[in-house]
Enzyme design. Structure first.
Site, PDB file in Angstrom:
ATOM      1  CE1 TYR A 283      -4.396   1.013   0.079  1.00 50.81           C
ATOM      2  CE2 TYR A 283      -3.572   2.705   1.568  1.00 50.81           C
ATOM      3  CZ  TYR A 283      -4.566   2.209   0.748  1.00 50.81           C
ATOM      4  OH  TYR A 283      -5.742   2.914   0.596  1.00 50.81           O
TER       5      TYR A 283
ATOM      6  CB  SER B 166       1.384  -0.202   4.035  1.00 47.38           C
ATOM      7  OG  SER B 166       2.484   0.188   3.264  1.00 47.38           O
TER       8      SER B 166
ATOM      9  CD  GLN C 136       7.523  -7.538  -6.137  1.00 45.55           C
ATOM     10  OE1 GLN C 136       7.810  -8.321  -7.040  1.00 45.55           O
ATOM     11  NE2 GLN C 136       6.887  -6.404  -6.364  1.00 45.55           N
TER      12      GLN C 136
ATOM     13  CG  HIS D  72       9.072  -3.311 -12.341  1.00 41.43           C
ATOM     14  ND1 HIS D  72       9.403  -3.145 -13.667  1.00 41.43           N
ATOM     15  CD2 HIS D  72      10.217  -3.057 -11.651  1.00 41.43           C
ATOM     16  CE1 HIS D  72      10.684  -2.802 -13.772  1.00 41.43           C
ATOM     17  NE2 HIS D  72      11.195  -2.750 -12.556  1.00 41.43           N
TER      18      HIS D  72
HETATM   19  N1  LIG Z   1       6.347   3.771  -7.642  1.00 45.87           N
HETATM   20  C1  LIG Z   1       5.704   3.751  -8.780  1.00 45.87           C
HETATM   21  O1  LIG Z   1       5.052   4.695  -9.122  1.00 45.87           O
HETATM   22  C2  LIG Z   1       5.707   2.533  -9.669  1.00 45.87           C
HETATM   23  C3  LIG Z   1       5.377   2.683 -11.054  1.00 45.87           C
HETATM   24  C4  LIG Z   1       5.216   1.519 -11.822  1.00 45.87           C
HETATM   25  C5  LIG Z   1       5.441   0.267 -11.231  1.00 45.87           C
HETATM   26  N2  LIG Z   1       5.811   0.185  -9.905  1.00 45.87           N
HETATM   27  C6  LIG Z   1       5.981  -1.141  -9.296  1.00 45.87           C
HETATM   28  O2  LIG Z   1       4.964  -1.317  -8.319  1.00 45.87           O
HETATM   29  C7  LIG Z   1       5.461  -2.133  -7.259  1.00 45.87           C
HETATM   30  C8  LIG Z   1       5.281  -1.399  -5.928  1.00 45.87           C
HETATM   31  O3  LIG Z   1       6.063  -0.226  -5.953  1.00 45.87           O
HETATM   32  P1  LIG Z   1       5.746   1.019  -4.980  1.00 45.87           P
HETATM   33  O4  LIG Z   1       6.662   2.117  -5.413  1.00 45.87           O
HETATM   34  O5  LIG Z   1       4.282   1.234  -4.945  1.00 45.87           O
HETATM   35  O6  LIG Z   1       6.128   0.431  -3.555  1.00 45.87           O
HETATM   36  P2  LIG Z   1       7.522   0.551  -2.729  1.00 45.87           P
HETATM   37  O7  LIG Z   1       7.647   1.914  -2.189  1.00 45.87           O
HETATM   38  O8  LIG Z   1       8.617   0.021  -3.589  1.00 45.87           O
HETATM   39  O9  LIG Z   1       7.250  -0.499  -1.557  1.00 45.87           O
HETATM   40  C9  LIG Z   1       6.575  -0.138  -0.383  1.00 45.87           C
HETATM   41  C10 LIG Z   1       5.547  -1.187  -0.016  1.00 45.87           C
HETATM   42  O10 LIG Z   1       6.201  -2.454   0.177  1.00 45.87           O
HETATM   43  C11 LIG Z   1       5.834  -2.955   1.471  1.00 45.87           C
HETATM   44  N3  LIG Z   1       6.921  -3.775   1.986  1.00 45.87           N
HETATM   45  C12 LIG Z   1       8.249  -3.526   1.884  1.00 45.87           C
HETATM   46  N4  LIG Z   1       8.950  -4.520   2.479  1.00 45.87           N
HETATM   47  C13 LIG Z   1       8.029  -5.402   2.965  1.00 45.87           C
HETATM   48  C14 LIG Z   1       8.112  -6.610   3.676  1.00 45.87           C
HETATM   49  N5  LIG Z   1       9.294  -7.154   4.003  1.00 45.87           N
HETATM   50  N6  LIG Z   1       6.963  -7.246   4.018  1.00 45.87           N
HETATM   51  C15 LIG Z   1       5.762  -6.727   3.678  1.00 45.87           C
HETATM   52  N7  LIG Z   1       5.604  -5.570   3.002  1.00 45.87           N
HETATM   53  C16 LIG Z   1       6.732  -4.920   2.642  1.00 45.87           C
HETATM   54  C17 LIG Z   1       5.589  -1.711   2.300  1.00 45.87           C
HETATM   55  O11 LIG Z   1       4.797  -2.031   3.414  1.00 45.87           O
HETATM   56  P3  LIG Z   1       5.082  -1.354   4.863  1.00 45.87           P
HETATM   57  O12 LIG Z   1       4.464   0.000   4.846  1.00 45.87           O
HETATM   58  O13 LIG Z   1       4.410  -2.293   5.799  1.00 45.87           O
HETATM   59  O14 LIG Z   1       6.573  -1.279   5.028  1.00 45.87           O
HETATM   60  C18 LIG Z   1       4.846  -0.828   1.286  1.00 45.87           C
HETATM   61  O15 LIG Z   1       3.472  -1.187   1.207  1.00 45.87           O
HETATM   62  C19 LIG Z   1       6.905  -2.450  -7.616  1.00 45.87           C
HETATM   63  O16 LIG Z   1       6.930  -3.674  -8.308  1.00 45.87           O
HETATM   64  C20 LIG Z   1       7.295  -1.315  -8.551  1.00 45.87           C
HETATM   65  O17 LIG Z   1       8.338  -1.633  -9.437  1.00 45.87           O
HETATM   66  C21 LIG Z   1       5.930   1.291  -9.141  1.00 45.87           C
HETATM   67 MG   LIG Z   2      10.455   1.634 -12.767  1.00 47.94          MG
END
Ligand SMILES: NC(=O)c1ccc[n+]([C@@H]2O[C@H](COP(=O)([O-])OP(=O)(O)OC[C@H]3O[C@@H](n4cnc5c(N)ncnc54)[C@H](OP(=O)(O)O)[C@@H]3O)[C@@H](O)[C@H]2O)c1
Ligand SMILES: [Mg+2]
Length: 348
Positions: free
Chosen positions: A35, A63, A100, A122
């Site tokens: 989240y 989150s 992941q 991704h």
């Molecule tokens: N950022 C973008 O705009 C974007 C664009 C396109 C694609 N993506 C893809 O979307 C996916 C998510 O990216 P994001 O940027 O939204 O997230 P992120 O900032 O990379 O990850 C944060 C999330 O991961 C959780 N998390 C991290 N370590 C964890 C663990 N050990 N156990 C359980 N939860 C854990 C966090 O939960 P807690 O709060 O509990 O730590 C939080 O919900 C990725 O595959 C990324 O490549 C992202």
């Molecule tokens: Mg990227």
């Protein structure tokens, strides 16, 4: 389907829009795991589109608190990751790419029974083999070409962010129907989606963020700022010139009208300067460096090095590198100028 043609009229791509997607998610329960940017942005869109969606998170994390604020209800629409995976037909994995593999092994794989679908935004962990899903589940991707908060903002405006969709494994035979229905539910089929592969998504995405969007442009702006400062110009003037105008005024013009259209909207002298000095700065040598970055992405070197660093140092090394950027005069000056210009805006 809307064709994209090359300058000779040959169709080289096709975009799918709302009318091309007739499938739906009815009867399917979707669990969004994570989240942050994408997890929050996408899950709120699915919820508002009437999808049966739940959120799976670790309890006690930032989150979880954010999800509570947004009205997800513990026990019914908000649960711990293994429970959410058990309850769902489709599992959308939106936690940090680095985390992941371990979370998948511990909290997802045991409950990922035959017939379910695993979805990513991704292709990183499937393509670079951090995760190997069982053969009897579908594996697909919906990758919005923009940050999660913009996915949400565009949806709220009745529009969407374009996205790439891909199917890595189609065990059920309905993976394409489901992933296209997901794309439609977050508004991505308003601007359009492109069918691609995990490989092309991940390699192009890493390439773009490294050489252009996040890496290349920041270094280009730094070089331009330092050149003006070293020649004795005022720092506020330099900031306005090379940073403020680029992101706030010129990039939006190019976003809407293309590079040619942007140049048609600046002064004649700016246009002449662009064609004289642009190629002088961004030489063929720069393109060679870009190719080297692409080779490291395609060979898996970048991914391997990054995952090895994460395993050894967590995010400590990355944070130290980012702290150096934060201490640069451009950042220090820029922050002050933004705060003076926009006292009521949420600025940093
Ligand atoms: N950022 C973008 O705009 C974007 C664009 C396109 C694609 N993506 C893809 O979307 C996916 C998510 O990216 P994001 O940027 O939204 O997230 P992120 O900032 O990379 O990850 C944060 C999330 O991961 C959780 N998390 C991290 N370590 C964890 C663990 N050990 N156990 C359980 N939860 C854990 C966090 O939960 P807690 O709060 O509990 O730590 C939080 O919900 C990725 O595959 C990324 O490549 C992202
Ligand atoms: Mg990227």
């Amino acid at each position: 389907m809307k064709p994209i043609k090359d300058p000779n009229g040959k169709v080289i791509a096709e975009l799918l829009q709302d009318e091309d997607v007739t499938s739906s998610l009815s009867g399917k329960k979707l669990a969004v795991i994570g989240y942050a940017s994408q997890g929050r942005g996408q899950s709120l869109c699915y919820r508002d589109s009437g999808v049966d969606v739940i959120v799976g998170l670790r309890k006690g994390g930032a989150s979880w608190a954010r999800a509570l604020e947004d009205g997800w209800a513990p026990g019914t629409t908000l649960m711990e990751i293994p429970d959410a995976v058990k309850a769902a037909d489709i599992v959308l994995l939106l936690i940090a790419d680095t985390a992941q593999p371990e979370v998948y092994a511990k909290s997802i794989a045991p409950s990922l029974s035959a017939g379910k679908m695993l979805v990513f935004s991704h292709g990183f962990n499937i393509h670079f083999k951090g995760i190997a899903a069982p053969k009897d589940v579908d594996v697909a991707m919906i990758a919005p070409k923009g940050p999660g908060f913009v996915v949400r903002q565009e949806y709220e405006k009745g529009f969407g962010v374009p996205a790439l969709v891909a199917v890595h494994q189609d065990a059920s035979g309905s993976a394409w129907d489901l992933i296209l229905a997901m794309a439609k539910a977050i508004g991505a089929t308003k601007p359009g989606v492109l069918k691609t592969t995990f490989k092309d998504e991940v390699e192009s995405d890493l390439f773009g963020e490294q050489v252009d969007l996040c890496g290349g442009v920041v270094e280009m702006v730094k070089h331009a700022y330092e050149t003006l400062i070293e020649a004795g110009y005022n720092p506020a003037l330099a900031y306005w010139e090379v940073h403020h105008e680029l992101y706030g005024l010129i990039a939006p013009l190019a976003y809407q009208y293309g590079n040619y259209g942007m140049l048609s909207r600046v002064s004649l002298t700016a246009r002449k300067g662009a064609v004289v000095s642009g190629p002088r700065v961004m030489t063929a040598d720069v393109k060679e460096r870009m190719k080297e970055c692409l080779v490291d992405i395609q060979s898996g070197k970048f991914a391997k090095d990054w995952m090895a660093e994460y395993k050894e140092h967590g995010y400590a090394k990355l944070n130290a590198e980012l702290d150096m950027l934060k201490a640069h005069q451009l950042e220090v000056v820029g922050k002050q100028v933004r705060r003076i210009m926009w006292p009521k805006k949420d600025v940093e």
